[in-house]
Design a protein around this motif. Structure first.
Motif, mmCIF file in Angstrom:
data_model
loop_
_atom_site.group_PDB
_atom_site.id
_atom_site.type_symbol
_atom_site.label_atom_id
_atom_site.label_comp_id
_atom_site.label_asym_id
_atom_site.label_seq_id
_atom_site.Cartn_x
_atom_site.Cartn_y
_atom_site.Cartn_z
ATOM 1 N N VAL A 124 41.696 -75.891 22.224
ATOM 2 C CA VAL A 124 40.373 -75.422 22.646
ATOM 3 C C VAL A 124 40.359 -73.898 22.542
ATOM 4 O O VAL A 124 41.404 -73.244 22.611
ATOM 5 N N PRO A 125 39.178 -73.295 22.371
ATOM 6 C CA PRO A 125 39.118 -71.832 22.329
ATOM 7 C C PRO A 125 39.449 -71.251 23.701
ATOM 8 O O PRO A 125 39.383 -71.935 24.727
ATOM 9 N N ASP A 126 39.807 -69.966 23.714
ATOM 10 C CA ASP A 126 40.080 -69.273 24.978
ATOM 11 C C ASP A 126 38.797 -69.021 25.756
ATOM 12 O O ASP A 126 38.825 -68.929 26.984
ATOM 13 N N VAL A 127 37.690 -68.905 25.041
ATOM 14 C CA VAL A 127 36.411 -68.579 25.664
ATOM 15 C C VAL A 127 35.289 -69.013 24.725
ATOM 16 O O VAL A 127 35.484 -69.080 23.517
ATOM 17 N N VAL A 128 34.141 -69.341 25.288
ATOM 18 C CA VAL A 128 32.924 -69.542 24.503
ATOM 19 C C VAL A 128 32.044 -68.330 24.779
ATOM 20 O O VAL A 128 31.761 -68.009 25.943
ATOM 21 N N THR A 129 31.644 -67.645 23.704
ATOM 22 C CA THR A 129 30.899 -66.400 23.841
ATOM 23 C C THR A 129 29.468 -66.589 23.381
ATOM 24 O O THR A 129 29.214 -66.948 22.229
ATOM 25 N N GLY A 170 36.495 -76.209 31.709
ATOM 26 C CA GLY A 170 37.632 -75.315 31.912
ATOM 27 C C GLY A 170 37.671 -74.121 30.986
ATOM 28 O O GLY A 170 38.473 -73.214 31.191
ATOM 29 N N VAL A 171 36.827 -74.103 29.947
ATOM 30 C CA VAL A 171 36.797 -72.963 29.033
ATOM 31 C C VAL A 171 35.805 -71.943 29.588
ATOM 32 O O VAL A 171 34.643 -72.270 29.826
ATOM 33 N N PRO A 172 36.244 -70.702 29.818
ATOM 34 C CA PRO A 172 35.344 -69.687 30.361
ATOM 35 C C PRO A 172 34.166 -69.401 29.420
ATOM 36 O O PRO A 172 34.287 -69.493 28.200
ATOM 37 N N VAL A 173 33.039 -69.052 30.029
ATOM 38 C CA VAL A 173 31.829 -68.697 29.289
ATOM 39 C C VAL A 173 31.599 -67.197 29.444
ATOM 40 O O VAL A 173 31.539 -66.683 30.573
ATOM 41 N N ALA A 174 31.474 -66.508 28.313
ATOM 42 C CA ALA A 174 31.198 -65.071 28.299
ATOM 43 C C ALA A 174 29.822 -64.832 27.689
ATOM 44 O O ALA A 174 29.385 -65.584 26.812
ATOM 45 N N VAL A 175 29.148 -63.785 28.147
ATOM 46 C CA VAL A 175 27.838 -63.422 27.607
ATOM 47 C C VAL A 175 27.891 -61.967 27.157
ATOM 48 O O VAL A 175 28.148 -61.067 27.968
ATOM 49 N N LEU A 176 27.685 -61.755 25.850
ATOM 50 C CA LEU A 176 27.545 -60.403 25.303
ATOM 51 C C LEU A 176 26.083 -60.010 25.429
ATOM 52 O O LEU A 176 25.213 -60.709 24.902
ATOM 53 N N THR A 177 25.788 -58.909 26.115
ATOM 54 C CA THR A 177 24.400 -58.542 26.350
ATOM 55 C C THR A 177 24.194 -57.042 26.271
ATOM 56 O O THR A 177 25.084 -56.269 26.656
ATOM 57 N N ASN A 178 23.028 -56.645 25.790
ATOM 58 C CA ASN A 178 22.691 -55.217 25.812
ATOM 59 C C ASN A 178 22.164 -54.816 27.183
ATOM 60 O O ASN A 178 21.811 -53.660 27.395
ATOM 61 N N ALA A 179 22.095 -55.736 28.111
ATOM 62 C CA ALA A 179 21.723 -55.531 29.520
ATOM 63 C C ALA A 179 20.252 -55.215 29.735
ATOM 64 O O ALA A 179 19.829 -55.002 30.868
ATOM 65 N N SER A 180 19.452 -55.235 28.694
ATOM 66 C CA SER A 180 18.046 -54.847 28.827
ATOM 67 C C SER A 180 17.262 -55.754 29.770
ATOM 68 O O SER A 180 16.354 -55.288 30.459
ATOM 69 N N LEU A 181 17.606 -57.029 29.818
ATOM 70 C CA LEU A 181 16.873 -57.957 30.686
ATOM 71 C C LEU A 181 17.483 -58.075 32.085
ATOM 72 O O LEU A 181 16.988 -58.817 32.921
ATOM 73 N N ASP A 185 31.270 -66.716 33.386
ATOM 74 C CA ASP A 185 32.548 -66.242 33.920
ATOM 75 C C ASP A 185 32.765 -64.763 33.633
ATOM 76 O O ASP A 185 33.393 -64.057 34.416
ATOM 77 N N ILE A 186 32.279 -64.332 32.483
ATOM 78 C CA ILE A 186 32.447 -62.940 32.049
ATOM 79 C C ILE A 186 31.108 -62.472 31.493
ATOM 80 O O ILE A 186 30.491 -63.178 30.680
ATOM 81 N N VAL A 187 30.662 -61.305 31.916
ATOM 82 C CA VAL A 187 29.468 -60.686 31.344
ATOM 83 C C VAL A 187 29.904 -59.346 30.763
ATOM 84 O O VAL A 187 30.564 -58.551 31.447
ATOM 85 N N LEU A 188 29.541 -59.125 29.508
ATOM 86 C CA LEU A 188 29.910 -57.891 28.815
ATOM 87 C C LEU A 188 28.635 -57.111 28.485
ATOM 88 O O LEU A 188 28.076 -57.234 27.396
ATOM 89 N N ILE A 228 24.489 -72.727 29.184
ATOM 90 C CA ILE A 228 25.740 -72.509 29.919
ATOM 91 C C ILE A 228 26.216 -73.817 30.552
ATOM 92 O O ILE A 228 27.399 -74.179 30.450
ATOM 93 N N ALA A 229 25.315 -74.559 31.183
ATOM 94 C CA ALA A 229 25.692 -75.840 31.799
ATOM 95 C C ALA A 229 26.217 -76.810 30.742
ATOM 96 O O ALA A 229 27.194 -77.535 30.985
ATOM 97 N N GLY A 230 25.596 -76.836 29.567
ATOM 98 C CA GLY A 230 26.049 -77.717 28.500
ATOM 99 C C GLY A 230 27.415 -77.350 27.968
ATOM 100 O O GLY A 230 28.245 -78.227 27.681
ATOM 101 N N VAL A 231 27.680 -76.050 27.834
ATOM 102 C CA VAL A 231 29.007 -75.599 27.403
ATOM 103 C C VAL A 231 30.053 -76.059 28.415
ATOM 104 O O VAL A 231 31.114 -76.575 28.042
ATOM 105 N N ARG A 232 29.761 -75.920 29.688
ATOM 106 C CA ARG A 232 30.710 -76.334 30.737
ATOM 107 C C ARG A 232 30.971 -77.839 30.678
ATOM 108 O O ARG A 232 32.090 -78.290 30.918
ATOM 109 N N ARG A 233 29.929 -78.612 30.361
ATOM 110 C CA ARG A 233 30.064 -80.071 30.268
ATOM 111 C C ARG A 233 30.902 -80.460 29.049
ATOM 112 O O ARG A 233 31.766 -81.334 29.121
#
Length: 195
Positions: free
Chosen positions: A71-76, A102-113, A127-130, A93-98
């Motif tokens: 499995v991947p280390d993370v889903v981004t 156990g695989v962490p979910v990361a979100v790459l964002t420009n933070a504008s919203l 799990d991680i917000v970038l 996000i809920a679907g990725v977890r399903r």
């Protein structure tokens, strides 16, 4: 919509999900790797509907198991634009977890919203917000990020702090400097104080 996994210096073996399907973003950053922007917007919509994206992820996961790959280390969550523009973010996000428990979910964002409390609430599922924050001086923010009209760097910075106060996961702030564009002494001092 599913790509990789690719090796990421920050995240390890990262499986990417494109939540936009085309170049849709709230910014048109001078350094963007995704090519020419098609739509500059702050409007949230199901650009890639959750059922469509998750069906593709389920097929990918089945093929991965059949090949016996790890499995991947993370889903981004990211892709061709700003992923928080996708109004199906909570379902994704809920679907990725399903599908990949156990695989962490990361979100790459420009933070504008992150100025929107509803978006911050949705990001609590990750799990991680970038978030990115390249400038705190309005002129340099405009020059490097070329944001949707009305976006204010201080409001974005406050949105990141508001998330930080309630988020139980990791926040990895990303700052990209472009020589002669957003590297003034004033901007660097403001960013240092903010960090």
């Amino acid at each position: 919509y599913v790509f990789g996994p690719v090796m990421s210096g920050r995240l390890g073996r990262s499986l990417g999900l494109d939540l936009l399907g085309r170049r849709v973003c709230s910014m048109n950053c001078v350094y963007c790797e995704s090519g020419a922007l098609q739509t500059l917007t702050m409007r949230r919509a199901p650009y890639v509907p959750a059922p469509e994206l998750l069906a593709e992820l389920a097929a990918w996961e089945l093929a991965r198991r059949e090949r016996g790959e790890p499995v991947p280390d993370v889903v981004t969550l990211g892709g061709l634009g700003e992923p928080t523009l996708n109004s199906d973010l909570p379902e994704i996000i809920a679907g990725v977890r399903r599908l990949l428990p156990g695989v962490p979910v990361a979100v790459l964002t420009n933070a504008s919203l992150m100025t929107d409390p509803a978006v911050r609430a949705e990001l609590l599922q990750a799990d991680i917000v970038l978030p990115s924050l390249d400038a705190l001086t309005p002129g340099e923010y405009a020059a490097v990020n070329r944001p949707h009209p009305g976006l204010d760097p201080q409001a974005v910075a406050e949105g990141i702090l508001a998330l930080r106060r309630v988020f139980g996961g990791k926040i990895w702030l990303e700052i990209l400097l472009v020589a002669g564009v957003n590297d003034s002494a004033e901007n660097l001092e403001r960013l240092e104080a903010y960090c």
